[in-house]
Design a protein around this motif. Structure first.
Motif, short mmCIF file in Angstrom:
data_model
loop_
_atom_site.label_atom_id
_atom_site.label_comp_id
_atom_site.label_asym_id
_atom_site.label_seq_id
_atom_site.Cartn_x
_atom_site.Cartn_y
_atom_site.Cartn_z
N ARG A 186 0.81 -1.22 0.00
CA ARG A 186 0.00 0.00 0.00
C ARG A 186 0.85 1.28 0.00
O ARG A 186 0.32 2.38 0.12
CB ARG A 186 -0.95 0.00 1.20
CG ARG A 186 -0.23 -0.13 2.52
CD ARG A 186 -1.23 -0.37 3.67
NE ARG A 186 -0.49 -0.45 4.92
CZ ARG A 186 -0.43 0.51 5.82
NH1 ARG A 186 -1.10 1.62 5.63
NH2 ARG A 186 0.27 0.37 6.91
N TYR A 187 2.16 1.14 -0.17
CA TYR A 187 3.03 2.32 -0.22
C TYR A 187 2.95 2.96 -1.60
O TYR A 187 2.60 2.32 -2.57
CB TYR A 187 4.46 1.94 0.14
CG TYR A 187 4.58 1.43 1.56
CD1 TYR A 187 4.45 2.29 2.64
CD2 TYR A 187 4.80 0.09 1.81
CE1 TYR A 187 4.53 1.83 3.94
CE2 TYR A 187 4.88 -0.38 3.12
CZ TYR A 187 4.74 0.49 4.18
OH TYR A 187 4.83 0.03 5.46
N TYR A 188 3.27 4.23 -1.68
CA TYR A 188 3.18 4.99 -2.93
C TYR A 188 4.48 5.74 -3.17
O TYR A 188 5.30 5.91 -2.27
CB TYR A 188 1.99 5.96 -2.88
CG TYR A 188 2.05 6.92 -1.71
CD1 TYR A 188 2.70 8.14 -1.81
CD2 TYR A 188 1.45 6.59 -0.49
CE1 TYR A 188 2.77 9.02 -0.75
CE2 TYR A 188 1.50 7.47 0.59
CZ TYR A 188 2.16 8.67 0.46
OH TYR A 188 2.22 9.53 1.52
N ALA A 189 4.67 6.19 -4.40
CA ALA A 189 5.85 6.98 -4.75
C ALA A 189 5.66 8.40 -4.23
O ALA A 189 4.60 8.99 -4.40
CB ALA A 189 6.05 6.99 -6.26
N ALA A 190 6.68 8.93 -3.57
CA ALA A 190 6.61 10.25 -2.96
C ALA A 190 7.84 11.07 -3.36
O ALA A 190 8.91 10.52 -3.60
CB ALA A 190 6.53 10.13 -1.44
N GLU A 191 7.65 12.40 -3.39
CA GLU A 191 8.75 13.31 -3.72
C GLU A 191 8.82 14.41 -2.67
O GLU A 191 7.81 15.02 -2.32
CB GLU A 191 8.52 13.92 -5.10
CG GLU A 191 9.60 14.86 -5.55
CD GLU A 191 9.45 15.28 -7.00
OE1 GLU A 191 10.46 15.66 -7.59
OE2 GLU A 191 8.32 15.24 -7.54
N CYS A 192 10.03 14.67 -2.17
CA CYS A 192 10.23 15.72 -1.17
C CYS A 192 10.26 17.08 -1.87
O CYS A 192 10.99 17.27 -2.84
CB CYS A 192 11.54 15.50 -0.42
SG CYS A 192 11.89 16.81 0.80
N THR A 193 9.46 18.01 -1.37
CA THR A 193 9.39 19.34 -1.96
C THR A 193 10.58 20.20 -1.56
O THR A 193 10.81 21.25 -2.16
CB THR A 193 8.08 20.06 -1.54
OG1 THR A 193 8.05 20.16 -0.11
CG2 THR A 193 6.87 19.30 -2.04
N GLN A 194 11.36 19.73 -0.59
CA GLN A 194 12.51 20.52 -0.12
C GLN A 194 13.82 20.09 -0.76
O GLN A 194 14.55 20.91 -1.30
CB GLN A 194 12.61 20.41 1.40
CG GLN A 194 13.71 21.26 2.01
CD GLN A 194 13.60 21.31 3.52
OE1 GLN A 194 12.51 21.51 4.06
NE2 GLN A 194 14.71 21.11 4.19
N SER B 188 9.82 5.48 -1.84
CA SER B 188 8.61 4.87 -1.31
C SER B 188 8.14 5.61 -0.05
O SER B 188 8.96 6.01 0.78
CB SER B 188 8.90 3.40 -0.95
OG SER B 188 7.81 2.86 -0.24
N SER B 189 6.84 5.75 0.08
CA SER B 189 6.28 6.38 1.28
C SER B 189 6.62 5.57 2.52
O SER B 189 6.51 6.08 3.64
CB SER B 189 4.77 6.54 1.14
OG SER B 189 4.14 5.27 1.02
N GLN B 190 7.08 4.36 2.35
CA GLN B 190 7.51 3.52 3.47
C GLN B 190 8.65 4.18 4.25
O GLN B 190 8.79 3.97 5.44
CB GLN B 190 7.97 2.16 2.93
CG GLN B 190 8.45 1.19 3.97
CD GLN B 190 8.84 -0.15 3.35
OE1 GLN B 190 8.73 -0.36 2.16
NE2 GLN B 190 9.29 -1.05 4.18
#
Length: 134
Positions: free
Chosen positions: A21-29, A35-37
């Motif tokens: 259930r994890y998703y691809a995430a990107e840090c805005t900083q 992985s959101s894991q």
């Protein structure tokens, strides 16, 4: 909102697999993608920045952005080549990555079997990140 073509290939890529259930995430900083894991409970970036975590906010990214990253990485020209070795003996560990020539890279790319001396090699090309193509 920033368009996909305005964002470069990410400077940092997470190591946890993108499963379940994890998703691809990107840090805005800091630009990390993974992985959101690997995020905190508040969905903040946990990339090491010296003696602390980045803790930047993150956004979920979709297939279009991921495809753009892969395409951008595939089109980047290699600037250096590296190899690492280990023996085929049980319990053998990989030596650290070291520089090698393009010729050596081409010779060993895709080979997974040990040579006549029982040495297994892995090679990789290192590229400078370019802008994600449109």
């Amino acid at each position: 909102m920033t368009s996909i073509t305005d964002k470069p290939v990410p400077p940092y890529i997470g190591q946890a697999p993108l499963v379940g259930r994890y998703y691809a995430a990107e840090c805005t900083q800091c630009g990390w993608i993974g992985s959101s894991q690997e995020l905190t409970d508040d969905c903040q970036c946990t990339r090491d920045v010296g003696d602390r975590y980045c803790l930047g906010d993150t956004d979920e990214i979709g297939a279009e952005r991921l495809l753009g990253i892969v395409q951008g990485m595939a089109q980047a020209e290699p600037v250096a080549y590296q190899e690492r070795k280990k023996t085929s003996r049980e319990g053998s560990e990989w030596m650290p990555w070291s520089e090698c020539s393009r010729e050596h890279y081409e010779e060993w790319r895709g080979k997974t079997e040990p040579n006549s001396h029982g040495v297994i090699r892995q090679v990789r090309a290192l590229s400078v990140c370019a802008a994600v193509p449109a």
